[in-house]
Design a protein around this motif. Sequence first.
Motif, short mmCIF file in Angstrom:
data_model
loop_
_atom_site.label_atom_id
_atom_site.label_comp_id
_atom_site.label_asym_id
_atom_site.label_seq_id
_atom_site.Cartn_x
_atom_site.Cartn_y
_atom_site.Cartn_z
N GLU A 62 0.83 -1.21 0.00
CA GLU A 62 0.00 0.00 0.00
C GLU A 62 0.87 1.26 0.00
OE1 GLU A 62 -0.49 -2.58 2.09
OE2 GLU A 62 -2.29 -3.40 1.15
N GLU A 63 1.94 1.24 0.79
CA GLU A 63 2.84 2.40 0.82
C GLU A 63 3.50 2.60 -0.55
OE1 GLU A 63 4.35 2.45 5.45
OE2 GLU A 63 5.28 1.04 4.06
N LEU A 64 3.93 1.51 -1.16
CA LEU A 64 4.57 1.62 -2.47
C LEU A 64 3.59 2.09 -3.53
CD1 LEU A 64 6.82 -1.57 -2.37
CD2 LEU A 64 7.52 0.81 -2.13
N GLY A 69 1.59 6.64 -6.98
CA GLY A 69 0.60 7.68 -7.27
C GLY A 69 1.19 9.07 -7.15
N ILE A 70 2.00 9.28 -6.12
CA ILE A 70 2.64 10.59 -5.92
C ILE A 70 3.60 10.89 -7.07
CG2 ILE A 70 4.30 11.83 -4.46
CD1 ILE A 70 2.94 10.40 -2.05
#
Length: 99
Positions: A62-64, A69-70
């Motif tokens: 999820e963090e990746l 997205g960023i």
Amino acid sequence: MKDEEHRTLFRFSFSDLMQLGDKTDSLIERDTLVLTPYGVDAAKRAEIAAKTQELKDIPTDEELKGLVGIKTEARDLKADELMVFLRDVMVRVRNAFGE
């Protein structure tokens, strides 16, 4: 090249594995006197704790995905800036040389 799915050698989640590592560390601390004759000593405990922490330090999926997205948003903003710049240059070229 086709993406290959990575298969783990165990059938539980990574969070369960992290909890198992933490539990093992605390049990070794509690039962040090009993486990030392079996070769489970402070060095083995430190190794387990280090490997557990190493696993915890790896970003989750999820963090990746959030980072992707960023980065995609930043790339799109740069692409928009480039398009505006190129349109501006092309207008100047058209004004200087005509169609």
